[in-house]
Design a protein around this motif. Structure first.
Motif, PDB file in Angstrom:
ATOM      1  N   LEU A 269      50.253  40.429  64.490  1.00 34.37           N
ATOM      2  CA  LEU A 269      50.880  40.564  63.176  1.00 34.37           C
ATOM      3  C   LEU A 269      50.152  41.645  62.389  1.00 34.37           C
ATOM      4  CD1 LEU A 269      52.772  39.540  60.909  1.00 34.37           C
ATOM      5  CD2 LEU A 269      50.985  37.851  60.355  1.00 34.37           C
ATOM      6  N   VAL A 270      50.917  42.568  61.830  1.00 34.45           N
ATOM      7  CA  VAL A 270      50.340  43.668  61.064  1.00 34.45           C
ATOM      8  C   VAL A 270      51.249  43.972  59.883  1.00 34.45           C
ATOM      9  CG1 VAL A 270      51.472  45.437  62.460  1.00 34.45           C
ATOM     10  CG2 VAL A 270      49.337  45.981  61.272  1.00 34.45           C
TER      11      VAL A 270
ATOM     12  N   ASP B 215      60.023  47.878  63.635  1.00 36.92           N
ATOM     13  CA  ASP B 215      59.308  47.940  64.913  1.00 36.92           C
ATOM     14  C   ASP B 215      59.023  46.543  65.473  1.00 36.92           C
ATOM     15  OD1 ASP B 215      57.414  50.627  63.519  1.00 36.92           O
ATOM     16  OD2 ASP B 215      59.057  50.790  64.968  1.00 36.92           O
ATOM     17  N   THR B 216      59.323  45.522  64.698  1.00 34.39           N
ATOM     18  CA  THR B 216      59.090  44.154  65.153  1.00 34.39           C
ATOM     19  C   THR B 216      59.930  43.852  66.385  1.00 34.39           C
ATOM     20  OG1 THR B 216      58.538  43.339  62.935  1.00 34.39           O
ATOM     21  CG2 THR B 216      59.351  41.722  64.526  1.00 34.39           C
ATOM     22  N   ALA B 217      59.260  43.413  67.449  1.00 33.00           N
ATOM     23  CA  ALA B 217      59.940  43.149  68.717  1.00 33.00           C
ATOM     24  C   ALA B 217      58.914  42.638  69.722  1.00 33.00           C
ATOM     25  CB  ALA B 217      60.591  44.413  69.258  1.00 33.00           C
ATOM     26  N   VAL B 218      59.429  42.164  70.834  1.00 31.98           N
ATOM     27  CA  VAL B 218      58.581  41.934  71.993  1.00 31.98           C
ATOM     28  C   VAL B 218      58.535  43.243  72.766  1.00 31.98           C
ATOM     29  CG1 VAL B 218      58.249  40.644  74.125  1.00 31.98           C
ATOM     30  CG2 VAL B 218      59.166  39.494  72.093  1.00 31.98           C
ATOM     31  N   TYR B 219      57.330  43.699  73.051  1.00 33.07           N
ATOM     32  CA  TYR B 219      57.135  44.955  73.754  1.00 33.07           C
ATOM     33  C   TYR B 219      56.792  44.677  75.216  1.00 33.07           C
ATOM     34  CZ  TYR B 219      57.358  47.644  69.472  1.00 33.07           C
ATOM     35  OH  TYR B 219      57.799  48.239  68.313  1.00 33.07           O
TER      36      TYR B 219
ATOM     37  N   GLN C 115      55.060  40.866  81.144  1.00 32.07           N
ATOM     38  CA  GLN C 115      55.598  39.671  80.522  1.00 32.07           C
ATOM     39  C   GLN C 115      55.944  39.844  79.046  1.00 32.07           C
ATOM     40  OE1 GLN C 115      52.514  40.388  80.549  1.00 32.07           O
ATOM     41  NE2 GLN C 115      51.540  39.504  78.750  1.00 32.07           N
ATOM     42  N   GLY C 116      55.528  40.922  78.430  1.00 31.64           N
ATOM     43  CA  GLY C 116      55.832  41.166  77.033  1.00 31.64           C
ATOM     44  C   GLY C 116      54.745  40.702  76.087  1.00 31.64           C
ATOM     45  N   THR C 117      54.605  41.428  74.993  1.00 25.78           N
ATOM     46  CA  THR C 117      53.663  41.058  73.948  1.00 25.78           C
ATOM     47  C   THR C 117      54.368  41.253  72.605  1.00 25.78           C
ATOM     48  OG1 THR C 117      51.427  41.427  73.075  1.00 25.78           O
ATOM     49  CG2 THR C 117      52.604  43.379  73.871  1.00 25.78           C
ATOM     50  N   LEU C 118      54.227  40.277  71.714  1.00 21.88           N
ATOM     51  CA  LEU C 118      54.969  40.271  70.461  1.00 21.88           C
ATOM     52  C   LEU C 118      54.260  41.089  69.389  1.00 21.88           C
ATOM     53  CD1 LEU C 118      57.287  39.213  68.673  1.00 21.88           C
ATOM     54  CD2 LEU C 118      55.862  37.180  68.237  1.00 21.88           C
ATOM     55  N   VAL C 119      55.016  41.985  68.780  1.00 18.87           N
ATOM     56  CA  VAL C 119      54.538  42.761  67.635  1.00 18.87           C
ATOM     57  C   VAL C 119      55.389  42.381  66.428  1.00 18.87           C
ATOM     58  CG1 VAL C 119      54.334  45.058  66.643  1.00 18.87           C
ATOM     59  CG2 VAL C 119      53.726  44.677  69.046  1.00 18.87           C
ATOM     60  N   THR C 120      54.715  41.938  65.381  1.00 22.49           N
ATOM     61  CA  THR C 120      55.405  41.562  64.156  1.00 22.49           C
ATOM     62  C   THR C 120      54.853  42.390  63.006  1.00 22.49           C
ATOM     63  OG1 THR C 120      55.688  39.287  64.961  1.00 22.49           O
ATOM     64  CG2 THR C 120      56.027  39.681  62.604  1.00 22.49           C
ATOM     65  N   VAL C 121      55.733  43.101  62.331  1.00 31.96           N
ATOM     66  CA  VAL C 121      55.332  43.942  61.205  1.00 31.96           C
ATOM     67  C   VAL C 121      55.922  43.339  59.935  1.00 31.96           C
ATOM     68  CG1 VAL C 121      55.271  46.255  60.240  1.00 31.96           C
ATOM     69  CG2 VAL C 121      55.370  45.943  62.729  1.00 31.96           C
TER      70      VAL C 121
END
Length: 124
Positions: free
Chosen positions: A9-10, A88-92, A116-122
């Motif tokens: 989370l950023v 930009d919030t998404a699973v990367y 497997q993906g990593t979650l980025v939350t803005v």
């Protein structure tokens, strides 16, 4: 096998660096890509880096903000994300193309292996 990490989370305007570690000895011959998938949307191309000459490609929405790089000695590809926005919030996801193509593919169907993906939350 690909293992993505570094999400979190950023706040808007912040930065994150994603990493994708690959197992096996063939990493240096793989073109590596990053994709993302937001809730309710299709998976989309973000960036990729060619195996042979390090040529890169980016989706227009991240140009100038994101940088893809690789360290073949560590079997790792990175995605440095600066000036992050709520959109930009998404699973990367990281992905590997083993076709030895000299191009930088953007389609999901052109990649052979996926992490497997990593979650980025803005946050705004």
């Amino acid at each position: 096998q690909l293992q993505a990490s570094g999400g979190g989370l950023v706040q808007t305007g912040g930065s994150l660096r994603l990493s994708c570690a690959a197992s096996g000895r063939a990493f240096s011959t793989y073109t590596m890509g990053w994709f993302r998938q937001a809730p309710g949307k299709e998976r989309e191309f973000v960036a990729a880096i060619n195996w042979r000459d390090g040529n890169t490609a980016y989706v227009d929405s991240v140009k100038g903000r994101f940088t893809i790089s690789r360290d073949n000695a560590k079997n790792t590809v990175y995605l440095q994300m600066n000036s992050l926005k709520p959109e930009d919030t998404a699973v990367y996801y990281c992905a590997a193309d083993e076709s030895w193509s000299l191009l930088v593919p953007r389609a999901t169907t052109q990649y052979d292996y996926w992490g497997q993906g990593t979650l980025v939350t803005v946050s705004s």
